[in-house]
Design an enzyme around this catalytic site. Structure first.
Site, PDB file in Angstrom:
ATOM      1  CD  GLU A 182      95.327  15.415  40.736  1.00  0.00           C
ATOM      2  OE1 GLU A 182      95.365  16.473  41.043  1.00  0.00           O
ATOM      3  OE2 GLU A 182      94.471  14.968  39.760  1.00  0.00           O
TER       4      GLU A 182
ATOM      5  CB  CYS B 178      92.338  14.034  36.083  1.00  0.00           C
ATOM      6  SG  CYS B 178      91.707  14.890  37.495  1.00  0.00           S
TER       7      CYS B 178
ATOM      8  CG  HIS C  14      88.295  13.703  33.963  1.00  0.00           C
ATOM      9  ND1 HIS C  14      88.292  13.054  35.244  1.00  0.00           N
ATOM     10  CD2 HIS C  14      88.507  14.901  34.355  1.00  0.00           C
ATOM     11  CE1 HIS C  14      88.497  13.514  36.059  1.00  0.00           C
ATOM     12  NE2 HIS C  14      88.824  14.943  35.560  1.00  0.00           N
TER      13      HIS C  14
END
Ligand code: HMG
Length: 387
Positions: free
Chosen positions: A79, A111, A233
């Site tokens: 990103e 993400c 994550h």
């Protein structure tokens, strides 16, 4: 047919800022950053690195000549793109001089990009089992100086070679996904820093974790006891800890204690690098593999991938017989220990230089000892050097 990760490489900056010192400068209690957020060090990315060079330096560690010849597809999850049209994967292929009989594409969903890349790679390898796919997760996390998000910045790249008969982990067929059209974290066009609704983003991360975990258990017919470790994550490591607490709540204490030990191994590298957005989950996987000596082939690892905006996925994989040899090639513990600490003032100065410029400029690259470096912009084109 088994499909999964055959090799993993990782690269980040050789510079970091100490979170205790950052907290002191921001008039915060250091315990807030170290325990409340769960971060010890934060990678500071030099202006001579962008996601293309971060990725090239990560790929360089893993790609052999034989791999190059079999490469069919490069998927670059990011990103922090450097061009509105040309993909970072095309820049990367050029910089690494990859064979040109190749498909290259950039994938964006905050993400979640690298996880989407892994999913697409599995579909591709079903059709082309003799080929190999390079999946990249590379980002530079920026919220701005003196913002609540500042202690959750960082950056780096993870490169994964995805193949049939993988030597590290083979993915299992079941996964569960959920999405929301949510403004928990976003970056308007033309801006170099993310906007974020911090508390909302935390809650959405945890809500979607429960949603995909419940769904995964139903479709896969598996439960907590079937897993050796869960990885998450990790925008900052405390959030993964909250995620694990929510999965294990009310469960057998002995099993929980093993899972929390594995989590400590899995968060070690992330707590020293910070958020690298789409590479974060896979850095945590690498951290688990290199810091948990008792892991054995055949054990099941659960992965929670989350990208703001928002996309979540829970999936799993089984460790393969040669995983220890495969991850012993690079000692990232030592690489992270060998970085140089810089002052908060120097971090602020480098942070301000780390912006996308499209006008003519030439960067001084001699201080950056990485093999691949970004050298500036000439006639609106990005220029790179190989040292
Ligand atoms: P904040 O408001 O400054 O912090 O921002 P806080 O007041 O919520 O405190 C944080 C924690 O420290 C709390 O723990 C405090 O109690 C604790 P919790 O209650 O949450 O368990 N604390 C202390 N602990 C020990 N000793 C002390 C002390 N003082 C306080 N003295 C926030 C925190 C995370 C919101 C902010 O940093 C932020 O906005 N970060 C960016 C957003 C983010 O990371 N969101 C995560 C979910 S979204 C996601 O994962 C996607 C993402 O990676 C982007 C993408 O997908 O591309 C971000």
């Amino acid at each position: 047919m088994k499909i999964g990760i055959d090799k993993i490489g990782f690269f980040t900056s050789d510079l970091y800022v100490d979170m205790r010192e950052l907290a002191q400068q921001r008039q915060e209690d250091p315990a807030k950053y170290l325990i409340g957020i769960g971060q010890k060090k934060m990678a500071v990315i030099r202006p001579t690195q962008d996601v293309v060079t971060l990725a090239a330096n990560a790929v360089d560690q893993i790609l052999s000549e034989a791999d190059r010849q079999k490469l069919g597809l490069v998927i670059f999850g990011t990103e922090s793109g450097v061009d509105n049209s040309k993909s970072t994967a095309a820049y990367l292929a050029g910089l690494l001089k990859l064979p040109e009989k190749l498909q290259v594409v950039e994938v964006k969903q905050a993400c979640y990009g690298a996880t989407a890349g892994l999913d697409f790679a599995q579909g591709y390898l079903c059709l082309h089992p003799e080929k190999k796919v390079l999946v990249i997760g590379a980002d530079i996390a920026r919220y701005g100086l003196r913002t609540p998000g500042e202690p959750t910045q960082g950056g780096g790249a993870v490169a994964m070679l995805v193949t049939t008969n993988p030597r590290i982990i083979a993915f299992e067929p079941n996964s569960a996904v959920a999405m929301r059209d949510a403004n928990d974290f976003w970056r308007p066009l033309g801006e170099s820093e993310a906007r974020v609704a911090g508390k909302f983003s935390n809650n959405l991360y945890l809500d979607l974790l429960q949603e995909v975990w419940q769904e995964y258990q139903k479709t896969a017919g598996l439960q907590l006891i079937d897993f050796t470790a869960f990885i998450f994550h990790l925008p900052y490591t405390k959030l993964g800890l909250k995620g694990l607490r929510s999965l294990t709540s009310g469960n057998d204490l002995a099993i929980n204690s093993q899972l929390f030990k594995q989590f400590e191994a899995a968060r070690s590298y992330n707590s020293q690098v910070g958020n690298l957005y789409t590479g974060s989950l896979y850095l945590s996987f690498l951290s688990l593999l290199q810091n948990s000596p008792k892991l054995q082939a055949g054990q099941r690892i659960g992965f929670y991938s989350y990208g703001s905006g928002a996309q979540a996925e829970f999936f799993s994989g089984l460790l393969q017989p040669k995983f220890k040899e495969q991850i012993a090639q690079n000692d990232f513990k030592q690489i992270l220990t060998g970085r140089r600490k810089i002052s908060v003032a120097d971090y602020e100065s480098l942070y301000q230089q780390q912006v996308i410029q499209t006008t003519e400029h030439k960067l001084r690259t001699t201080e950056d000892l990485a093999k691949y470096v970004f050298a500036g912009t000439h006639e609106s084109q990005r220029t790179y050097e190989i040292h």
